[in-house]
Write an enzyme that holds these catalytic residues in place. Structure first.
Site, short mmCIF file in Angstrom:
data_model
loop_
_atom_site.label_atom_id
_atom_site.label_comp_id
_atom_site.label_asym_id
_atom_site.label_seq_id
_atom_site.Cartn_x
_atom_site.Cartn_y
_atom_site.Cartn_z
N HIS A 216 0.89 -1.16 0.00
CA HIS A 216 0.00 0.00 0.00
C HIS A 216 0.93 1.21 0.00
O HIS A 216 1.46 1.61 1.03
CB HIS A 216 -0.87 -0.06 1.26
CG HIS A 216 -1.74 1.15 1.48
ND1 HIS A 216 -3.09 1.16 1.18
CD2 HIS A 216 -1.47 2.39 1.98
CE1 HIS A 216 -3.60 2.35 1.49
NE2 HIS A 216 -2.64 3.11 1.99
N CYS A 249 -3.46 10.72 3.74
CA CYS A 249 -3.83 10.38 5.11
C CYS A 249 -3.84 11.65 5.91
O CYS A 249 -2.82 12.33 6.03
CB CYS A 249 -2.83 9.38 5.69
SG CYS A 249 -3.10 9.08 7.45
#
Lengths: 318, 318
Positions: A216, A249
């Protein structure tokens, strides 16, 4: 190339990662439209929502509503993320797929920032979720190491520390009666380079040769495609990616918190090298353009501007 | 990584490639400002202007003026591009460095579109420029293969064709009394993938083991960083790149004609993998931001948004 895998699976992270990090609220109908369009591109795994605290991530306050409105297409796994037991219970009440996994954050400081708990405290809470999975007969097959390549709060993380975190994930799963089949290495803070991908995967492989590995990666510093290619060379067959490069994020303390590697760009690169993805890349480009329309700003994907080489080849043939 | 080169040289293409493909006119002072700022980052080769037909490339009509105004810093090579004998003569009258090279376009159709001549006709003209170099005692050390990885007009180009083009460059140089030391493989149309970079470099190497190889890659389809990394793995030590990812080729028939791989992103990736670039990456980020300011729109570089890992490490240490 004979040393690359024959086929890879790409998990789409765009709706969850992408909408989570947008500053403005995205209408539920737009989220659903994007998710449904993604399901028409051949993607089999789409991360749709996060059941997280709406005070911390206001853009996910509509998780229940989005989940309820998706017209679920058979054969596609629409998944929901959760960060704690409360989120897990919300997720389990909803219609989406809940992954029964175990998660360990590499850096203690990032763990506190991201989920409000130390690594040790987070593990205690995970025992509750692991018990929930056991009680419900849900499989627990994957462990995830969050921020495995470096930390904006703690700096470099040693390979030894990451191997300890993998061991912790395996141990906690075993304690709950599960045997992990794979480990996902994530890099929300964008520290991975091709060299560190090779180094870390090499270290995990040499200790646990039978564990599958998933990557990821975020393209925070322009190394995403190269790091993913390094993963392909190491035989990795599972990648997370985000249509148009949506995302980031919100708690990663990076000024320009960037999204995952771009789904259509990565799929295109794979297909051009003979690595099958099972994806309709022209359709993915249309969805990438839809994503730009929805967020109302240019997104980092390149292929949606450059066009595929198959399109160029068709033009030549015409 | 022990299999990567210890050091690479990055040639900056931003001012030439970048300003050439902008739609609006960029003031001379801004061009000069960018070039001078680039010269303070450790770059030793900066492609500044193209002496091309101002009717075809209006944004380069000010080539003479830009060239005259640059405050030349010792130790830095400020170079000028030219496409035909007329351009070469203009370039030779100017104050900038003129590379005495030989250029062969891979695809005949691209040659006609890009320089208005077939490959054969272009070679005849090159004999004039090669004679000019000889007469002036200028070295001719590098051959360039334009569009070596594929063509928007002709599609795939066989490895055999490219090897023939390399042979042609070597032969024409030899005919003029020069021995090439290296070949630059360029990809203005963005067809290169890591696999095709490895394949083509492998083929050139196995035929001419002593030829140096340089890569000029464009990030049209999101494969640029990965293709450059493939080049590094093959031991390539010379790369063209463009600050902030400025640029594109106006005659490449790609909708979103994209710039070269991004200088600071690529330099960052190299340095993080222990490959020295001699560049001050934080300064390059400042120049990338200046480039965005000058063109007045976001450019594709990632690092200028994400920040370096050294900056992140300093924050941790503080």
């Amino acid at each position: 190339m004979s040393d690359l895998p024959k086929r890879v699976t790409i998990n789409e992270e765009g709706p969850r990662e992408g909408f989570q990090s947008e500053k403005k609220m995205i209408p539920v109908a737009d989220k659903v439209r994007l998710i449904e369009a993604l399901a028409d591109t051949g993607l089999k795994h789409i991360a749709c929502v996060s059941y997280v605290n709406p005070k911390r991530v206001p853009t996910m306050a509509d998780a229940e509503e989005v989940a309820a409105k998706i017209n679920l297409k058979p054969g596609v796994q629409y998944s929901a993320l959760w960060l704690n037991q409360q989120g897990l219970e919300r997720a389990l009440r909803g219609p989406l797929h809940v992954d029964g996994g175990v998660r360990v954050t590499a850096s203690d400081t990032f763990s506190r920032k991201n989920i409000g708990k130390s690594v040790a405290d987070a593990m205690v809470e995970q025992r509750m979720s692991l018990k929930t999975f056991k009680d419900r007969g849900m499989p627990v097959e994957w462990g995830t190491i969050l921020g495995a390549f470096g930390c904006n709060y703690e700096g470099e993380l040693s390979t030894d520390l990451i191997l300890q975190r993998v061991q912790l994930a395996l141990d906690e799963a075993e304690l709950a009666g599960f045997k992990l089949k794979g480990i996902k290495l994530t890099d929300a803070m964008g520290w991975a380079t091709p060299a560190s991908v090779e180094r870390l995967i090499g270290a995990v492989r040499s200790k646990w040769p039978d564990l599958e590995i998933s990557l990821h990666l975020h393209d925070t510093r322009g190394t995403g495609a190269a790091a993913a290619y390094a993963g392909l060379r190491m035989g990795v067959t599972k990648f997370d990616a985000s249509v148009a490069g949506l995302g980031g994020c919100p708690f990663a303390a990076t000024d320009g918190a960037a999204g995952n590697i771009c789904t259509e760009d990565f799929a295109f690169m794979c297909e051009e090298m003979g690595v099958e993805t099972g994806l309709d890349i022209e359709r993915l480009i249309d969805v990438a353009k839809l994503a730009e329309e929805i967020v109302g700003r240019p997104l980092p994907g390149h292929l949606m501007r450059g066009g595929t080489l198959n399109a160029a080849r068709r033009k030549v043939a015409a």
